[in-house]
Design a protein around this motif. Sequence first.
Motif, PDB file in Angstrom:
ATOM      1  N   GLY A 340       0.789  -1.219   0.000  1.00 43.71           N
ATOM      2  CA  GLY A 340       0.000   0.000   0.000  1.00 43.71           C
ATOM      3  C   GLY A 340       0.821   1.269   0.000  1.00 43.71           C
ATOM      4  N   GLN A 341       2.136   1.163  -0.059  1.00 43.39           N
ATOM      5  CA  GLN A 341       3.001   2.355  -0.054  1.00 43.39           C
ATOM      6  C   GLN A 341       2.850   3.112  -1.373  1.00 43.39           C
ATOM      7  N   PRO A 342       3.067   4.440  -1.358  1.00 36.87           N
ATOM      8  CA  PRO A 342       2.841   5.248  -2.564  1.00 36.87           C
ATOM      9  C   PRO A 342       4.038   5.301  -3.504  1.00 36.87           C
ATOM     10  N   PHE A 343       4.902   4.325  -3.421  1.00 33.49           N
ATOM     11  CA  PHE A 343       6.069   4.254  -4.308  1.00 33.49           C
ATOM     12  C   PHE A 343       6.316   2.787  -4.656  1.00 33.49           C
ATOM     13  N   LEU A 344       6.954   2.581  -5.796  1.00 35.87           N
ATOM     14  CA  LEU A 344       7.245   1.237  -6.285  1.00 35.87           C
ATOM     15  C   LEU A 344       8.441   0.661  -5.531  1.00 35.87           C
ATOM     16  N   VAL A 345       8.339  -0.599  -5.119  1.00 36.79           N
ATOM     17  CA  VAL A 345       9.471  -1.309  -4.513  1.00 36.79           C
ATOM     18  C   VAL A 345       9.659  -2.615  -5.271  1.00 36.79           C
ATOM     19  N   VAL A 346      10.883  -2.848  -5.736  1.00 37.12           N
ATOM     20  CA  VAL A 346      11.208  -4.035  -6.517  1.00 37.12           C
ATOM     21  C   VAL A 346      12.430  -4.724  -5.923  1.00 37.12           C
ATOM     22  N   VAL A 347      12.345  -6.040  -5.775  1.00 36.62           N
ATOM     23  CA  VAL A 347      13.494  -6.863  -5.388  1.00 36.62           C
ATOM     24  C   VAL A 347      13.928  -7.653  -6.613  1.00 36.62           C
ATOM     25  N   ASP A 348      15.218  -7.600  -6.929  1.00 35.63           N
ATOM     26  CA  ASP A 348      15.700  -8.264  -8.141  1.00 35.63           C
ATOM     27  C   ASP A 348      17.077  -8.864  -7.903  1.00 35.63           C
ATOM     28  N   TYR A 349      17.367  -9.920  -8.658  1.00 36.93           N
ATOM     29  CA  TYR A 349      18.607 -10.686  -8.513  1.00 36.93           C
ATOM     30  C   TYR A 349      19.794 -10.032  -9.215  1.00 36.93           C
ATOM     31  N   ALA A 350      19.591  -8.924  -9.919  1.00 40.88           N
ATOM     32  CA  ALA A 350      20.664  -8.317 -10.718  1.00 40.88           C
ATOM     33  C   ALA A 350      21.944  -8.177  -9.901  1.00 40.88           C
ATOM     34  N   HIS A 351      23.003  -8.852 -10.345  1.00 34.68           N
ATOM     35  CA  HIS A 351      24.264  -8.820  -9.598  1.00 34.68           C
ATOM     36  C   HIS A 351      25.481  -8.669 -10.521  1.00 34.68           C
ATOM     37  N   ALA A 439      20.480  -1.000   5.836  1.00 35.97           N
ATOM     38  CA  ALA A 439      20.505  -0.334   4.530  1.00 35.97           C
ATOM     39  C   ALA A 439      19.120  -0.324   3.895  1.00 35.97           C
ATOM     40  N   ILE A 440      18.407  -1.444   4.008  1.00 36.17           N
ATOM     41  CA  ILE A 440      17.043  -1.521   3.466  1.00 36.17           C
ATOM     42  C   ILE A 440      16.139  -0.524   4.192  1.00 36.17           C
ATOM     43  N   GLN A 441      16.297  -0.429   5.499  1.00 37.61           N
ATOM     44  CA  GLN A 441      15.499   0.531   6.254  1.00 37.61           C
ATOM     45  C   GLN A 441      15.809   1.961   5.813  1.00 37.61           C
ATOM     46  N   CYS A 442      17.094   2.235   5.578  1.00 39.33           N
ATOM     47  CA  CYS A 442      17.502   3.589   5.175  1.00 39.33           C
ATOM     48  C   CYS A 442      16.908   3.995   3.831  1.00 39.33           C
ATOM     49  N   ILE A 443      16.983   3.092   2.853  1.00 34.77           N
ATOM     50  CA  ILE A 443      16.529   3.478   1.509  1.00 34.77           C
ATOM     51  C   ILE A 443      15.010   3.625   1.478  1.00 34.77           C
ATOM     52  N   LEU A 444      14.293   2.846   2.269  1.00 30.51           N
ATOM     53  CA  LEU A 444      12.832   2.983   2.294  1.00 30.51           C
ATOM     54  C   LEU A 444      12.415   4.254   3.023  1.00 30.51           C
ATOM     55  N   ARG A 445      13.184   4.664   4.026  1.00 34.58           N
ATOM     56  CA  ARG A 445      12.882   5.945   4.696  1.00 34.58           C
ATOM     57  C   ARG A 445      13.121   7.126   3.764  1.00 34.58           C
ATOM     58  N   GLU A 446      14.018   6.953   2.811  1.00 39.40           N
ATOM     59  CA  GLU A 446      14.335   8.020   1.856  1.00 39.40           C
ATOM     60  C   GLU A 446      13.257   8.180   0.782  1.00 39.40           C
ATOM     61  N   ALA A 447      12.472   7.123   0.536  1.00 43.86           N
ATOM     62  CA  ALA A 447      11.524   7.119  -0.582  1.00 43.86           C
ATOM     63  C   ALA A 447      10.379   8.104  -0.365  1.00 43.86           C
ATOM     64  N   GLU A 485       7.065  -1.046   9.475  1.00 40.75           N
ATOM     65  CA  GLU A 485       7.516  -0.104  10.502  1.00 40.75           C
ATOM     66  C   GLU A 485       7.260   1.345  10.086  1.00 40.75           C
ATOM     67  N   LEU A 486       7.194   1.581   8.788  1.00 40.20           N
ATOM     68  CA  LEU A 486       6.895   2.923   8.279  1.00 40.20           C
ATOM     69  C   LEU A 486       5.394   3.173   8.149  1.00 40.20           C
ATOM     70  N   GLY A 487       4.600   2.173   8.533  1.00 47.31           N
ATOM     71  CA  GLY A 487       3.147   2.332   8.502  1.00 47.31           C
ATOM     72  C   GLY A 487       2.461   1.746   7.297  1.00 47.31           C
ATOM     73  N   TRP A 488       3.204   1.037   6.451  1.00 46.77           N
ATOM     74  CA  TRP A 488       2.619   0.419   5.259  1.00 46.77           C
ATOM     75  C   TRP A 488       2.570  -1.089   5.478  1.00 46.77           C
TER      76      TRP A 488
END
Length: 497
Positions: A340-351, A439-447, A485-488
């Motif tokens: 339900g967050q207002p931004f796109l979140v994608v997890v991908d294997y790109a390495h 790091a995951i928490q940081c980038i989601l707080r930035e979104a 934790e961010l409410g979503w």
Amino acid sequence: MHLHELIRGIEPDHSWAAPDIEVTGVAYDSRRVQKGNIFVAIRGERVDGNGFVPQALANGAAAILSDRPRPEGIAVPWIQVRSTRRVLATLSARLHGWPSTRLNLVGITGTNGKTSTAFLLESILRADGKRTGLITTIEYRSPTGARTASRTTPESLDLQEQLRDFVDQGCAYAVMEVSSHALAMHRVEGCRFRSAVFTNLTPDHLDFHRTMDAYFEAKKRLFVDTGWGPPRRSLINLDDPRGPELAELCRGRCQTYSVRSPADFMIRRFERSQTGIEMTIGTPTGDLPISSKLLGRPNLSNVVAAVAASHDLGVELRVIQYGIENCRPIPGRFERIDQGQPFLVVVDYAHTQDALQKLLETVRELEPKRVLVLFGCGGDRDRTKRALMGKVAQHLSDYCVLTSDNPRNEDPLAIIRDIESGFTGGSPRYLVQPDRRLAIQCILREARPADAVIVAGKGHETYQELAGQILHFDDREEVRKALAELGWSKPSTQTGS
């Protein structure tokens, strides 16, 4: 099976005391040796199996096969050969009754796209009513169930056992990712391939292959000879710079595919959106309209590759269409996390740098307000790609978090410093946070609303290798927790590619 029957046709460098004893099986791991087994002492990348001969004998090994001369004091038959890996593959196939000869076996190789192409092809074959086995980086799946993959292409003994299991379950088809390591280490020796697919070749695994030419030579083996000669048909991607060279090599038993060039199978038109891809594919028997839930330009190539392979296997166009449109989401491949967050979140294997570039370009085409990316690089692996991935992130993202992937036995901060060397200017802003969870928490707080957040590198993996330990870690779980934790915390719905 008698020892002489098992090793029939194998030319030993030296054989000592090899009577025709009864052999109960083959093992390459001394811990799995059972009474009456022949133990094959293979040299691994880090461990030499010859050092475990005493343990194999203590567990009941009836014979030893090695690339070294017999040590003093060994009383069981000792067979010395030039290449233990090649012989292991032959023994394994023979022991299990050459199962690949009873399957329509399709091998898929390339740097990127193997997993998605394999899942698409399996979906098509199942739509056609074919009992099909699947061997991929994510899982090994048969009609009766699936298990998590230990590696992309199993060691030859495990591979032949898996193929035999497919045969015993009534499979007539099997789809398998074939890695460059597997080809270089002869894991697929003794497999008869009905078809082989080449997706692409971009820099990766250069810590192992050393050069791109050597990397290509390893891939090329699938199309030349894995013990049964070349596959009956090769399907080659002409969009890759190495594609035309490989197509020329396979002339007369080759079909080509392309997103942007004339080929036997080619994209005639396509439209992309945040819900999927609409396309028309030209085939030798007519145009094929397809709607796919998969996202992004790279999946155009994966879809047309699967169309080419299934068409060659005799599947009708309408069934191919149905199989692609109903392909289930592929774990860790452009997997969207929606709470339900207002931004796109994608997890991908790109390495790799190529995969990361294509991923970020795909996201850019969706026209988000900003692109935020999190990634790291694996330890004890190819260091040459680290700065290159940093350069890609600098050019294609608006904000970046550099973190750990699987550091293994390297210092996480040293790996990150290698990545940082690819950032040659002051833009974009980036943050260093070696703890991947933080790091995951940081980038989601930035979104912010209308942004796109990409968590790249691990995809489907559910572990992290850190300082000799394997710890549970799943990017998807961590993203969901951080969003909550961010409410979503709306129940997530997922799509993948």
